[in-house]
Write a protein that holds these residues in place. Structure first.
Motif, PDB file in Angstrom:
ATOM      1  N   TYR A  93       0.860  -1.186   0.000  1.00 58.72           N
ATOM      2  CA  TYR A  93       0.000   0.000   0.000  1.00 58.72           C
ATOM      3  C   TYR A  93       0.898   1.239   0.000  1.00 58.72           C
ATOM      4  N   ASN A  94       0.830   2.048  -1.029  1.00 57.62           N
ATOM      5  CA  ASN A  94       1.594   3.307  -1.062  1.00 57.62           C
ATOM      6  C   ASN A  94       3.072   3.099  -0.736  1.00 57.62           C
ATOM      7  N   HIS A  95       3.677   2.102  -1.401  1.00 55.77           N
ATOM      8  CA  HIS A  95       5.096   1.760  -1.245  1.00 55.77           C
ATOM      9  C   HIS A  95       5.419   1.185   0.128  1.00 55.77           C
ATOM     10  N   SER A  96       4.415   0.736   0.876  1.00 52.73           N
ATOM     11  CA  SER A  96       4.674   0.200   2.206  1.00 52.73           C
ATOM     12  C   SER A  96       3.702  -0.942   2.494  1.00 52.73           C
ATOM     13  N   PHE A  97       3.580  -1.323   3.764  1.00 53.37           N
ATOM     14  CA  PHE A  97       2.758  -2.463   4.156  1.00 53.37           C
ATOM     15  C   PHE A  97       1.606  -1.982   5.026  1.00 53.37           C
ATOM     16  N   PRO A  98       0.596  -2.810   5.262  1.00 48.26           N
ATOM     17  CA  PRO A  98      -0.611  -2.369   5.959  1.00 48.26           C
ATOM     18  C   PRO A  98      -0.374  -1.951   7.411  1.00 48.26           C
ATOM     19  N   ALA A  99      -1.151  -0.974   7.844  1.00 51.32           N
ATOM     20  CA  ALA A  99      -1.060  -0.491   9.219  1.00 51.32           C
ATOM     21  C   ALA A  99      -1.402  -1.585  10.229  1.00 51.32           C
ATOM     22  N   ALA A 100      -2.338  -2.461   9.878  1.00 50.71           N
ATOM     23  CA  ALA A 100      -2.717  -3.539  10.798  1.00 50.71           C
ATOM     24  C   ALA A 100      -1.536  -4.457  11.100  1.00 50.71           C
ATOM     25  N   LEU A 101      -0.673  -4.664  10.116  1.00 46.52           N
ATOM     26  CA  LEU A 101       0.506  -5.498  10.330  1.00 46.52           C
ATOM     27  C   LEU A 101       1.492  -4.804  11.258  1.00 46.52           C
ATOM     28  N   LYS A 102       1.735  -3.512  11.025  1.00 45.33           N
ATOM     29  CA  LYS A 102       2.657  -2.766  11.905  1.00 45.33           C
ATOM     30  C   LYS A 102       2.135  -2.758  13.334  1.00 45.33           C
ATOM     31  N   ASN A 103       0.824  -2.639  13.491  1.00 50.86           N
ATOM     32  CA  ASN A 103       0.238  -2.650  14.829  1.00 50.86           C
ATOM     33  C   ASN A 103       0.482  -3.982  15.523  1.00 50.86           C
ATOM     34  N   LEU A 104       0.277  -5.082  14.807  1.00 51.58           N
ATOM     35  CA  LEU A 104       0.538  -6.403  15.390  1.00 51.58           C
ATOM     36  C   LEU A 104       2.008  -6.543  15.780  1.00 51.58           C
ATOM     37  N   ILE A 105       2.886  -6.123  14.878  1.00 52.85           N
ATOM     38  CA  ILE A 105       4.321  -6.227  15.155  1.00 52.85           C
ATOM     39  C   ILE A 105       4.673  -5.446  16.413  1.00 52.85           C
TER      40      ILE A 105
END
Length: 201
Positions: A93-105
């Motif tokens: 998404y927009n040259h990056s990864f989903p916010a839900a994944l960053k939140n889990l990490i």
């Protein structure tokens, strides 16, 4: 040989997208079909982030999570802790990864440490590779080992069939098997090392 080097591996497959109409579950099912035919002695646990209700607000450093967060963590943290390895299925998404994944990490730390992480990415002409490159930096900070080779599915709207199966199956399956081979080696080596000497001790 010890159980740590010969026993079956527990691999958590994380489906990162939570958007309506997402392709993530179909891509994950395709990957699992390839992986189950790989014969690598792996058991897979699919962690779908659309089913993990972690709040965005995190406690201050050293603070306790809210009751809602604690309930959500209880449902997912143990599964991550028990995993010997991870496969992240992610769009770009927009040259990056989903916010839900960053939140889990970010809600976890020790669960990732000294464990290998593989990637199955999809999205546009780049096949999600820019998301993967950013994830490599994030997981390095968490003391994880990311696999050099990843699975990149290009142009999911034209390169995947309606069931999530890549149209160029030979190339994609070859990439998946190569990544799984690396994941198997690192998972066994790191599991044995953690058993002999806990990481950070």
């Amino acid at each position: 040989m010890s159980e740590t080097t010969t026993g079956r591996l527990r691999v958590a497959v994380i489906v990162s997208s939570v958007r309506e109409g997402r392709l993530g579950p179909a891509v994950a099912q395709w990957f699992l079909g390839v992986a189950e035919g790989h014969g690598g002695g792996m058991d897979f646990d699919v962690v779908d982030l659309a089913e993990v209700d972690l709040p965005l607000a995190m406690p201050a450093w050293g603070g306790e999570p809210s009751a809602r967060a604690a309930a959500a963590l209880g449902a997912v943290s143990t599964r991550l802790a028990e995993a010997d390895a991870f496969v992240v299925v992610t769009p770009e998404y927009n040259h990056s990864f989903p916010a839900a994944l960053k939140n889990l990490i970010d809600w976890h730390r020790e669960e990732w440490q000294a464990k290998p992480v593989g990637f199955v990415s999809y999205g546009g002409l780049g096949g999600g590779l820019r998301a993967v490159e950013q994830l490599r930096l994030v997981f390095a900070e968490l003391h994880s080992v990311t696999m050099r080779d990843s699975v990149s599915l290009h142009g999911p709207w034209s390169g995947l069939g309606p069931d999530g199966t890549p149209l160029d199956t030979a190339v994609c399956e070859g990439a998946a098997k190569g990544m799984l081979g690396q994941l198997d080696w690192w998972a066994r080596a790191l599991r044995s090392a953690r058993a002999e000497h806990p990481y950070g001790a």
